[in-house]
Design a protein around this motif. Structure first.
Motif, PDB file in Angstrom:
ATOM      1  N   HIS A  67       0.812  -1.206   0.000  1.00  0.00           N
ATOM      2  CA  HIS A  67       0.000   0.000   0.000  1.00  0.00           C
ATOM      3  C   HIS A  67       0.857   1.272   0.000  1.00  0.00           C
ATOM      4  O   HIS A  67       1.758   1.430   0.833  1.00  0.00           O
ATOM      5  CB  HIS A  67      -0.914   0.006   1.225  1.00  0.00           C
ATOM      6  CG  HIS A  67      -1.780  -1.224   1.330  1.00  0.00           C
ATOM      7  ND1 HIS A  67      -2.818  -1.456   0.463  1.00  0.00           N
ATOM      8  CD2 HIS A  67      -1.751  -2.280   2.184  1.00  0.00           C
ATOM      9  CE1 HIS A  67      -3.408  -2.606   0.792  1.00  0.00           C
ATOM     10  NE2 HIS A  67      -2.770  -3.124   1.819  1.00  0.00           N
ATOM     11  N   GLU A  74       0.020   4.210   0.883  1.00  0.00           N
ATOM     12  CA  GLU A  74      -0.194   5.033   2.072  1.00  0.00           C
ATOM     13  C   GLU A  74       0.613   4.549   3.276  1.00  0.00           C
ATOM     14  O   GLU A  74       0.783   5.284   4.257  1.00  0.00           O
ATOM     15  CB  GLU A  74      -1.672   5.100   2.431  1.00  0.00           C
ATOM     16  CG  GLU A  74      -2.341   3.776   2.697  1.00  0.00           C
ATOM     17  CD  GLU A  74      -2.936   3.145   1.456  1.00  0.00           C
ATOM     18  OE1 GLU A  74      -3.845   2.297   1.608  1.00  0.00           O
ATOM     19  OE2 GLU A  74      -2.498   3.479   0.326  1.00  0.00           O
ATOM     20  N   THR A  75       1.124   3.310   3.224  1.00  0.00           N
ATOM     21  CA  THR A  75       1.977   2.816   4.307  1.00  0.00           C
ATOM     22  C   THR A  75       3.426   2.675   3.842  1.00  0.00           C
ATOM     23  O   THR A  75       4.197   1.897   4.430  1.00  0.00           O
ATOM     24  CB  THR A  75       1.470   1.465   4.835  1.00  0.00           C
ATOM     25  OG1 THR A  75       1.445   0.505   3.765  1.00  0.00           O
ATOM     26  CG2 THR A  75       0.086   1.603   5.440  1.00  0.00           C
TER      27      THR A  75
END
Length: 392
Positions: free
Chosen positions: A146, A148-149
């Protein structure tokens, strides 16, 4: 009469970075000025002490076969290095010396994969994972990484995908193509969760473990005793010591299957180049200053390329925690990943690799390798900046 090939051949994928490299080289030979930010290869020479060790070995007559698992002196050097860097004890008898990293991936998939079996792998991830899984007949199950991570995975998400058919999970941290680093906490959760699934083995690809930034400490699955008897660890010399063309890697295997992996070595390549193994000893036991110099240079380039990419309209790029890849999101440009790859090469003379070369979840991204000089990086971004207004 038409010849027939085995059906498994049709399931083999490829590594598009080499296709891009070949096209870029052909364009250079035709007179084009190409900046290659596609191939994942350090632009540093192999340190001279390592080269001289190979020369010395050749002059000393190390020309013949070696044991399939590698010369004992090299396996002992690997075990000692693992003890120092990963803070755990590994027997030289658990180590196989390999001609690079890919054979370990293939051997693991051949040993665990067959029809009806599932093997989990990171996506976007190194393309040979999925290729080897499919070739074995197993079903590839993607582990989403991901943005976002920082392109880590969620351990709970991985554990939730395990089924009775799951035999192997492939993990890569720091990662190709994203530069993502899985935090220690996620690895601990995954290892603890795997205690509920004793039928599942792990292949941990730690080839970039020396290339980390911002003081982050590497985390190896070898640190966790509960997983050791079903753990394969892949590492080598290519990235850390700028030895890509030497084709030298190693893997650590559980007692229960190392003999079978060694038998695959005998059937596949007999042994690794003899003199190269002596070079590998010098790399591990000799001065490490060249590694520190390379990593410091990569860190500087990382900062430059991330800042430059984030200044481009339609691009956004998270800060990679390791390796030497940036993986910007390009969805706001309106171009697909493959369109961006092809047009940057053909219209800008900048070689990059489409995110879809690393799996379906790579759509909307492209990979830039910053294993190139700061000047080359700045020039490449300047070309893209000038081109973008007319391209989208």
């Amino acid at each position: 009469m038409t010849i027939s090939l085995a059906s498994a051949v049709s399931r083999l994928g490829t590594e598009t970075a080499f296709d891009v490299l070949a096209k870029a080289k052909a364009m250079e030979q035709a007179g084009r000025d190409i900046i290659n930010l596609g191939i994942g290869q350090p632009d540093f020479p192999t340190p001279d002490n390592i080269v001289q060790a190979a020369v010395k070995a050749l002059l000393a007559g190390h020309h013949g076969y070696t044991p399939a698992n590698g010369i004992l002196a090299l396996r002992e050097a690997v075990a000692e290095d693992i003890g120092k860097r990963r803070r755990c004890t590994v027997s030289p008898d658990a180590i196989l010396i390999m001609p690079g990293g890919k054979p370990t991936m293939f051997f693991a998939c051949l040993l665990f994969g067959e029809p009806g079996v599932e093997i989990m792998y990171p996506n976007p991830g190194f393309p040979i994972y999925e290729s080897a899984i499919r070739f074995s007949g197993a079903t590839p199950v993607p582990i989403p990484l991901h943005e976002e991570t920082g392109f880590s995975f969620s351990a709970e998400e991985v554990l939730a995908k395990i089924t009775p058919a799951t035999r192997l999970i492939i993990v890569n941290s720091p990662a190709n193509p994203t530069g993502g680093v899985v935090p220690r906490r996620e690895i601990e959760i995954l290892v603890t969760g795997l205690e509920r699934h004793p039928h599942v083995a792990v292949l941990s690809d730690e080839i970039y473990s020396r290339i980390l930034y911002d003081g982050v400490e590497p985390v190896s699955f070898l640190e966790f005793d509960s997983i050791r008897e079903r753990l394969i660890v892949l590492d080598g010399w290519s990235k850390t010591y700028a030895m890509t063309g030497w084709r030298l890697g190693y893997s650590v295997w559980p007692k229960a299957i190392i003999d079978k992996a060694n038998r695959l070595s005998i059937n596949d390549h007999s042994c690794v180049n003899h003199a190269t193994q002596w070079a590998g000893i010098e790399a591990l036991t000799g001065p490490q200053g060249a590694v520190d110099t390379m990593v410091a240079a990569f860190d500087e380039r990382r900062r430059v390329i991330v800042d430059e990419l984030n200044s481009l309209p339609g691009f956004r790029c998270v800060n990679p925690g390791g390796a030497f890849y940036a993986f910007p999101n390009i969805t706001e440009t309106g171009l697909s990943s493959r369109q961006m790859q092809d047009r940057l090469l053909e219209e800008c003379g900048v070689a990059v690799v489409s995110g879809t070369s690393f799996g379906a979840f790579g759509e909307g991204f492209v990979r830039f390798s910053y294993a190139s000089s700061v000047d080359s990086i700045r020039e490449a971004i300047a070309r893209i900046r000038a081109w973008l207004p007319t391209a989208v």
